[in-house]
Design an enzyme around this catalytic site. Structure first.
Site, mmCIF file in Angstrom:
data_model
loop_
_atom_site.group_PDB
_atom_site.id
_atom_site.type_symbol
_atom_site.label_atom_id
_atom_site.label_comp_id
_atom_site.label_asym_id
_atom_site.label_seq_id
_atom_site.Cartn_x
_atom_site.Cartn_y
_atom_site.Cartn_z
ATOM 1 N N GLY A 295 12.646 0.809 1.418
ATOM 2 C CA GLY A 295 12.806 0.126 0.519
ATOM 3 C C GLY A 295 14.648 0.474 -0.221
ATOM 4 O O GLY A 295 14.653 1.370 -1.058
ATOM 5 N N ASP B 58 8.901 4.338 -6.084
ATOM 6 C CA ASP B 58 7.481 4.726 -5.970
ATOM 7 C C ASP B 58 7.203 5.875 -6.807
ATOM 8 O O ASP B 58 6.355 5.660 -7.481
ATOM 9 C CB ASP B 58 6.997 4.305 -4.980
ATOM 10 C CG ASP B 58 6.777 3.418 -4.079
ATOM 11 O OD1 ASP B 58 7.421 2.453 -4.986
ATOM 12 O OD2 ASP B 58 6.957 3.113 -3.518
ATOM 13 N N ASP C 176 9.868 8.344 1.628
ATOM 14 C CA ASP C 176 8.716 9.970 2.968
ATOM 15 C C ASP C 176 8.847 9.762 4.226
ATOM 16 O O ASP C 176 9.930 10.002 5.138
ATOM 17 C CB ASP C 176 7.677 9.342 2.702
ATOM 18 C CG ASP C 176 6.948 7.949 2.815
ATOM 19 O OD1 ASP C 176 7.597 7.271 2.802
ATOM 20 O OD2 ASP C 176 5.476 8.377 2.742
ATOM 21 N N ARG D 38 3.776 1.058 -4.629
ATOM 22 C CA ARG D 38 2.791 1.350 -2.879
ATOM 23 C C ARG D 38 1.546 1.988 -3.471
ATOM 24 O O ARG D 38 0.855 1.724 -3.795
ATOM 25 C CB ARG D 38 3.128 1.628 -2.028
ATOM 26 C CG ARG D 38 3.075 1.675 -0.965
ATOM 27 C CD ARG D 38 3.880 2.632 0.433
ATOM 28 N NE ARG D 38 5.527 1.993 0.074
ATOM 29 C CZ ARG D 38 5.667 1.539 1.332
ATOM 30 N NH1 ARG D 38 5.390 1.135 1.771
ATOM 31 N NH2 ARG D 38 7.445 1.181 0.731
#
Ligand code: F6P
Length: 323
Positions: free
Chosen positions: A11, A129, A103, A173
């Site tokens: 993202g 996030d 990640d 998320r």
């Protein structure tokens, strides 16, 4: 090390451009050649490399998004795709790569480096996030909180005019960092997030207390990953208990991913980009650059993606006491 590549993946997040700029300019400053890899891992597989100069990153520090684009790459998840990627990097003479992402990006880099240890990857944490271990702030997080805060302030204006109950869903998320900080920053009444269990009875009690205090409006911040499934579901359960209160749901959505990065974002992203190149020059690999207590921190990709970031009890106390 003579030539490095830089890419953004996963993202996109505000501040990624500031980081790219820092990587390019630091590399050039230290006499390295640098190429931009377009569309994340897809660009390595497709050999979509563009030479970068100090001028090619002019005027981007203030822009959201990423000039190098981002993409999901299924080919890189296969051995065949990674083999092609390795061949392309070798042919281009690239022996170090700065990967800006989250990640998924670091998981890919760790697997690739096990198979091809002669190409060094160093990561910069890029995600709104803030779900990476080994840094206090990921690139994009501060801007996302500020964007959420501005939107919630605006909703509060209209909510106050009509004494309404609002459920506002924010991104994150499966973590609640944006939710928690935007709740505190806007003086919202409470927050629901994945790290705490959602207790409808307790929520109804909290709303009732605020209602009895005759607050101008009641704002509940709901993290998208909260256990009931988000603001719409929570509102459906709770609103019917407050027939005298008109309630509304707002999902802030992708607005939180765009926009001009904050000053803090630009500075931190630039710092991380600079340190990433210095780490590659020093021969380091398989690490993410973070900032912890205002100092540079190196964390292995494996540790960075462990998702064991703790929610500060002090921030939770602030929500409870200050609302
Ligand atoms: O990881 C960043 C993020 O914006 C999350 O907060 C959100 O859950 C997700 O990406 C949305 O992904 P997409 O843009 O693919 O809908």
């Amino acid at each position: 090390m003579e030539k490095i590549g830089v890419f953004t993946s996963g993202g996109d997040a505000p501040g990624m451009n500031a980081c790219i700029r820092a990587v390019v300019r630091t590399a050039i400053y230290h006499g390295l050649e640098v190429v931009g890899i377009m569309e994340g891992y897809q660009g390595i597989v497709d050999k979509n490399f563009i030479p970068m100069t100090a001028d090619s990153v002019s005027n981007i520090i203030q822009q959201g998004g990423t000039i190098l684009k981002s993409a999901r790459c299924t080919q890189f998840r296969t051995k065949k795709g990674r083999k092609k990627a390795y061949k392309n990097l070798k042919e281009a003479g690239i022996d170090g790569v700065v990967a800006i992402g989250g990640d998924g990006t670091f998981t890919g880099a760790a697997i690739f480096m096990q198979e091809y240890p002669d190409i060094n990857f160093v990561g910069c944490p890029g995600t709104i996030d803030n779900d990476l271990h080994g840094t206090d702030f990921t690139i994009g997080y501060d801007t996302a909180i500020n964007t959420a805060m501005e939107a919630i302030d605006k909703i509060k204006d209209t909510a106050n005019a009509d004494a309404r109950l609002f459920f506002i869903e924010v991104m994150g998320r499966d973590v609640g960092f944006i939710a928690l900080r935007s709740c505190i920053a806007t003086g919202a009444e409470t927050v629901l997030m994945p790290e705490t269990s959602t207790n409808i009875k307790a929520l109804v009690k909290t709303i009732s207390e605020h209602y009895e205090r005759k607050k101008a409006s009641i704002i509940i911040i709901v993290a998208e990953g909260e256990e009931m499934g988000g603001a719409v579901k929570v509102a459906k359960k709770v609103s019917k208990k407050f027939t005298a209160l008109s309630s509304r749901v707002t999902i802030l959505g992708h607005i939180q991913r765009g926009g001009r990065p904050t000053a803090m974002e630009r500075v931190n992203a630039s710092w991380m980009g600079l340190e990433a190149v210095k780490a590659l020059i020093a021969g380091e690999k398989g690490i993410m650059i973070g900032i912890v207590n205002n100092k540079v921190a190196h964390t292995s990709f494996e540790k960075a993606i462990k998702h064991n970031q703790e929610i500060s009890p002090t921030l939770l106390e602030m929500v409870k006491v200050l609302a």
